[in-house]
Scaffold this active site. Structure first.
Site, mmCIF file in Angstrom:
data_model
loop_
_atom_site.group_PDB
_atom_site.id
_atom_site.type_symbol
_atom_site.label_atom_id
_atom_site.label_comp_id
_atom_site.label_asym_id
_atom_site.label_seq_id
_atom_site.Cartn_x
_atom_site.Cartn_y
_atom_site.Cartn_z
ATOM 1 C CG HIS A 49 -1.929 -1.062 1.299
ATOM 2 N ND1 HIS A 49 -2.116 -1.857 2.404
ATOM 3 C CD2 HIS A 49 -2.838 -1.496 0.385
ATOM 4 C CE1 HIS A 49 -3.103 -2.721 2.176
ATOM 5 N NE2 HIS A 49 -3.547 -2.531 0.960
ATOM 6 C CE LYS A 94 -10.459 -8.020 1.140
ATOM 7 N NZ LYS A 94 -9.430 -7.033 0.778
ATOM 8 N NE ARG A 143 -2.774 -7.381 -4.481
ATOM 9 C CZ ARG A 143 -3.520 -7.580 -3.418
ATOM 10 N NH1 ARG A 143 -2.951 -7.919 -2.293
ATOM 11 N NH2 ARG A 143 -4.822 -7.460 -3.467
ATOM 12 C CB SER A 186 -4.273 -6.882 4.468
ATOM 13 O OG SER A 186 -3.991 -5.614 3.962
HETATM 14 P P1 ADP Z 1 -9.905 -3.863 -0.469
HETATM 15 O O1 ADP Z 1 -10.603 -4.651 0.604
HETATM 16 O O2 ADP Z 1 -10.672 -2.658 -0.909
HETATM 17 O O3 ADP Z 1 -9.397 -4.691 -1.629
HETATM 18 P P2 ADP Z 1 -7.134 -3.688 0.425
HETATM 19 O O4 ADP Z 1 -6.641 -2.985 1.636
HETATM 20 O O5 ADP Z 1 -6.992 -5.158 0.365
HETATM 21 O O6 ADP Z 1 -8.647 -3.217 0.270
HETATM 22 O O7 ADP Z 1 -6.436 -3.066 -0.851
HETATM 23 C C1 ADP Z 1 -6.550 -1.697 -1.162
HETATM 24 C C2 ADP Z 1 -5.957 -1.473 -2.554
HETATM 25 O O8 ADP Z 1 -4.551 -1.714 -2.493
HETATM 26 C C3 ADP Z 1 -6.510 -2.430 -3.621
HETATM 27 O O9 ADP Z 1 -6.626 -1.723 -4.841
HETATM 28 C C4 ADP Z 1 -5.441 -3.497 -3.729
HETATM 29 O O10 ADP Z 1 -5.433 -4.087 -5.016
HETATM 30 C C5 ADP Z 1 -4.191 -2.649 -3.480
HETATM 31 N N1 ADP Z 1 -3.086 -3.447 -2.983
HETATM 32 C C6 ADP Z 1 -3.070 -4.283 -1.927
HETATM 33 N N2 ADP Z 1 -1.850 -4.849 -1.771
HETATM 34 C C7 ADP Z 1 -1.084 -4.360 -2.780
HETATM 35 C C8 ADP Z 1 0.274 -4.579 -3.191
HETATM 36 N N3 ADP Z 1 1.058 -5.455 -2.562
HETATM 37 N N4 ADP Z 1 0.720 -3.895 -4.268
HETATM 38 C C9 ADP Z 1 -0.102 -3.046 -4.922
HETATM 39 N N5 ADP Z 1 -1.384 -2.812 -4.609
HETATM 40 C C10 ADP Z 1 -1.867 -3.457 -3.542
#
Ligand code: ADP
Length: 172
Positions: A18, A42, A94, A132
């Site tokens: 992030h 989630k 990703r 996460s």
């Molecule tokens: P959500 O539940 O909305 O998917 P996340 O916290 O899992 O929320 O992810 C928020 C954003 O960050 C999403 O667009 C996800 O694809 C992106 N993201 C999560 N991990 C990574 C990573 N390792 N590299 C790039 N983008 C990421």
């Protein structure tokens, strides 16, 4: 360019993946607003308030507080965008599996709020595996997660796991 882009997500917890998206997006936008949302798909580990506090600590350590802020919204993201008159949203990609979900979300949001644009940033290769959920799974098995998340996340996970363990053992 004088633009604010909103980076929405669960951030449960915020990872180096992030942070990498935020730092790279700052090359394009003046300001980023990290928007903590509830993802009904989630089950949360941290409360939204805890997630916001952790992200603020990370931004402070990284010296980003002047250009990056955090907010929480318990409703639909498009309603938040409308209320605050934001129309740029950043999401990270990703893998192909992200793409399928993200394109559906982007199209649904565009229908609900035609003035918004979603901008996708590919993950940096070193974080392509990082999520996460992976962080939480590894942390629960006591693995070293220091290369995956900033220090405030490690501290908060340890505190939470310790609290849960002491609750389970009746607070002894
Ligand atoms: P959500 O539940 O909305 O998917 P996340 O916290 O899992 O929320 O992810 C928020 C954003 O960050 C999403 O667009 C996800 O694809 C992106 N993201 C999560 N991990 C990574 C990573 N390792 N590299 C790039 N983008 C990421």
């Amino acid at each position: 360019m004088k633009e604010i882009a909103v980076f929405p997500g669960s951030f449960d917890p915020f990872t180096y993946g992030h942070l990498d998206v935020v730092k790279r997006a700052l090359k394009i936008f003046d300001k980023i607003l990290i928007l903590v949302l509830n993802n009904p798909r989630k089950k949360p580990f941290f409360t939204p308030e805890e997630r916001m506090r952790i992200i603020n600590e990370i931004l402070e350590l990284e010296g980003l507080l002047d250009r990056v802020s955090v907010d929480y919204y318990k409703g639909l993201m498009v309603d938040y965008l409308r209320q605050h008159e934001y129309n740029l949203v950043i999401r990270g990609l990703r893998a192909v599996s992200d793409f399928e979900y993200e394109i559906l979300q982007a199209h649904a949001n565009a229908k609900l709020c035609p003035e918004m644009e979603t901008i996708f940033m590919f993950t940096s290769p070193e974080y392509s595996f990082l999520s996460s959920s992976l962080v939480k799974e590894l942390a629960m098995f006591g693995a070293d997660i220091s290369k995956l998340v900033p220090e405030p996340v490690i501290k908060a996970i340890n505190e939470k796991l310790e609290r849960e363990t002491s609750n389970l053992s009746g607070g002894e």
